[in-house]
Design a protein around this motif. Structure first.
Motif, short mmCIF file in Angstrom:
data_model
loop_
_atom_site.label_atom_id
_atom_site.label_comp_id
_atom_site.label_asym_id
_atom_site.label_seq_id
_atom_site.Cartn_x
_atom_site.Cartn_y
_atom_site.Cartn_z
N LEU A 90 0.98 -1.12 0.13
CA LEU A 90 -0.22 -0.19 0.03
C LEU A 90 0.98 1.23 -0.08
O LEU A 90 1.94 1.24 0.89
N PRO A 91 1.02 2.44 -0.93
CA PRO A 91 1.25 3.60 -0.45
C PRO A 91 1.39 3.95 0.51
O PRO A 91 1.06 3.89 1.19
N ILE A 92 2.57 4.83 0.50
CA ILE A 92 2.80 6.04 2.03
C ILE A 92 1.67 7.43 2.05
O ILE A 92 1.89 8.00 3.00
N SER A 93 0.73 7.27 1.26
CA SER A 93 0.06 9.00 1.20
C SER A 93 -0.54 8.53 0.11
O SER A 93 -0.72 7.38 -0.74
N SER A 94 -1.90 9.21 0.31
CA SER A 94 -3.22 9.20 -0.54
C SER A 94 -3.11 9.45 -2.20
O SER A 94 -3.50 10.00 -2.98
N ASP A 95 -1.48 10.22 -2.68
CA ASP A 95 -1.19 11.56 -3.84
C ASP A 95 -1.15 9.85 -4.71
O ASP A 95 -0.86 8.73 -5.18
N PRO A 96 -2.04 10.03 -5.94
CA PRO A 96 -1.96 8.83 -6.93
C PRO A 96 -0.47 8.60 -7.88
O PRO A 96 -0.23 7.92 -8.18
N ASP A 97 0.32 9.89 -7.41
CA ASP A 97 1.23 9.21 -8.63
C ASP A 97 2.05 8.92 -7.26
O ASP A 97 3.35 8.77 -7.74
N GLU A 98 2.42 8.35 -5.57
CA GLU A 98 3.11 8.38 -4.74
C GLU A 98 3.49 6.68 -5.43
O GLU A 98 2.93 5.55 -5.99
N ASP A 99 5.61 6.42 -5.88
CA ASP A 99 5.80 5.95 -6.18
C ASP A 99 6.35 4.90 -5.31
O ASP A 99 6.71 3.72 -4.81
#
Length: 580
Positions: A90-99
């Motif tokens: 799971l990503p570390i933020s809600s930013d859809p561009d988070e890699d």
């Protein structure tokens, strides 16, 4: 001590295998650099009815979680159903561009008391995978070093509560992305972003959150817990308690070289050094002022904050090499007399046992033809891990920008904040751990202000009692009876655990299980004979428990307590004292 240059070179060269492993990676690079430089079955379920097992209706399967669901009968080499679980990234933020993302493995609990609560487990490093804890400490199945195959774990923590093992920070295990963290504030921020996504995915809004870990997680856990508390958002961050084992909470000097010679004196039978070397250690210890320092400041109540600079430092406050090397020379000498010496459990001797994670102690050892368990393609596929990532127990690469965590020790601010706001923090320390010394942890506590006072006002001396149990299968045997020392003041409980090394849920699983019951509020004492909550019928001790037995806490040069002797009290009175 003396030996031929050839023998010394050979033994020290073997010690370089420590380098990036679980072991020395748990608490940072210093010992790793030192070594490099010098070398240039089935469980009994008759009573344990609440243990997790497969059920017809999964607790957390929904449209958002289906892609994370793990087949409980499809875990490689595990010949039983581990039950419902979920794994993935799971990503570390809600930013859809988070890699960047964190990888997790979540095991729900079938225990009715676990409703609306979840525990997070973190290993240390920095950069060591929490799947070490899952596979060899407190997961639902365990594969201990030297054993034939994975077995069911009757001491699994998800027998008590929903538990998730998270590989963090970014760059650890299967957690991938761009490493941007410079300090623990960054780590906490990234983890909270991941945690919000986890809560939304599994519909856990409003759940009580507990966090636990060991070693460098003594930095991770307090910073993350403190940040969650400061957010004042109980929908996602309802932080309710913390448990940290053999933790990094203070400066390296306090927890490693300063108490080292007293530690060797106490466990002299495990450090059979010759008289010449022992005299040299004593002389250097005296010159550096270490034992005198411990005698002065490991007292109850504390005389005041520990002054800076610490003993054994130069005019700039930098620790002198001759003082730091007391600790390293003890390690080197121990390897000479015991080539299989394990700095994480000092009673370990040869032969060196194989380990599916590659590190059965201080030395790396993976027999020819074997593979790290979590780096196997079939294991990766079973838990939805990225196939192109080479899994390591501890990352070979730095997980902080520049290779250094720039944060202050946790005992200065964030750990006291968690104690004061939750009134529910446990610090445990194994008696046989040398990578971090229990007296150093106690020095860190005595130099910490919490609940409006400095340190413990009374020396830890209550008996830590582990309930007797009916687990009799050989692969799951665990201790019962008085098994150490405990003490509680102002929301902080300290527990010293006998016969345990650094990884307490691994070496003393029944003791760790009792700690978790206490953390979750399932029992209200650890110095009493209340049985395990999932094994209520096992007979318990009817005798007076006396005082605690863990050796840590002594503060003079001979290993004796210098505190005022207290009158022996009844178990009932000790229970009252423990909870005040």
């Amino acid at each position: 001590m003396r030996c031929s240059p050839l023998v010394l070179t050979s033994l020290l060269a073997s010690a370089t295998t420590v380098l990036a492993g679980r072991s020395l990676g748990h608490v940072g690079k210093r010992l790793e650099q030192h070594v490099s430089k010098r070398a240039a079955g089935a469980q009994d379920t008759k009573r344990f009815a609440a243990l997790p097992r497969a059920v017809d209706e999964p607790l957390f399967l929904n449209a958002n979680t289906t892609k994370f669901a793990v087949n409980g009968t499809g875990i490689p080499d595990v010949d039983f159903d581990v039950g419902e679980s979920y794994a993935g990234s799971l990503p570390i933020s809600s930013d859809p561009d988070e890699d960047s993302n964190l990888f997790f493995w979540f095991f729900p609990s079938k225990n009715p008391a676990a409703e609306k609560e979840i525990l997070i487990w973190l290993n240390g490093g920095p950069g060591c995978s929490s799947f070490e804890g899952l596979l060899q400490e407190n997961g639902p199945f365990v594969w201990q070093y030297g054993t034939y195959k994975p077995v069911a774990n009757p001491w699994a923590w998800n027998a008590l509560t929903h538990t998730v093992w998270v590989e963090q920070p970014v760059g650890t295990g299967f957690s991938t992305g761009t490493i941007t963290a410079k300090n623990e504030d960054d780590i906490a921020s990234q983890f909270m972003g991941f945690w919000k996504n986890f809560v939304d995915t599994f519909a856990m809004q409003g759940y009580k959150v507990y966090i636990a870990g060991e070693s460098y997680a003594g930095v991770y856990c307090p910073y993350i817990a403190s940040a969650m508390l400061d957010a004042e958002d109980k929908t996602y961050y309802n932080m309710s308690g913390m448990l940290i084992y053999d933790p990094v909470i203070a400066t390296d000097e306090l927890q490693e070289p300063i108490p080292a010679v007293q530690f060797v004196d106490y466990f002299a039978g495990l450090f059979p050094f010759n008289d010449t070397f022992k005299a040299d250690l004593k002389a250097r210890d005296k010159k550096c002022g270490y034992s005198d320092f411990v005698e002065k400041y490991l007292v109850y109540p504390p005389k005041g904050n520990i002054p800076l600079p610490l003993p054994g430092t130069d005019a700039n406050g930098t620790t002198l090499d001759e003082c730091w090397n007391i600790y390293y020379d003890i390690f080197d000498a121990a390897l000479l007399v015991n080539p299989c010496f394990d700095i994480y459990q000092i009673a370990t001797t040869c032969p060196l046992l194989w380990d599916v994670l590659g590190f059965p102690g201080s030395l790396e050892y993976l027999p020819n033809g074997t593979t790290l368990y979590f780096d196997r393609p079939d294991v990766k596929a079973a838990i939805h891990a990225p196939a192109n990532v080479t899994w390591e127990e501890c990352s070979s690469d730095d997980v902080f920008v520049g290779g250094r965590d720039g944060s202050p020790p946790s005992n200065l601010k964030v750990l006291p904040n968690v104690i004061d706001k939750t009134q529910n923090v446990i610090i445990g320390h194994g008696a046989l751990d040398m990578i971090l010394l229990a007296n150093g942890t106690l020095l860190g506590i005595q130099n910490m202000t919490f609940g409006g006072k400095l340190g413990f006002q009374e020396r830890p001396d209550e008996p830590f009692y582990v309930p007797y149990n009916d687990i009799t299968t050989l692969e799951s045997l665990a201790a019962g009876g008085v098994f150490g020392t405990t003490h509680t003041e102002r929301g902080l409980t300290y527990v010293g655990i006998d016969l345990s090394g650094h990884m307490i849920p691994q070496y003393a699983p029944s003791a760790a299980f009792r700690h978790l019951e206490f953390l979750l509020g399932r029992v209200d004492c650890m110095n009493c004979t209340t049985p395990f909550t999932i094994d209520t019928g096992a007979p318990q001790s009817a005798q007076s428990l006396g005082l605690g037995t863990a050796p840590q806490g002594w503060s003079d040069k001979k290993g004796n307590s210098t505190c005022t002797k207290r009158k022996r009290t009844s178990v009932k009175d000790k229970m009252r004292l423990l909870r005040k």
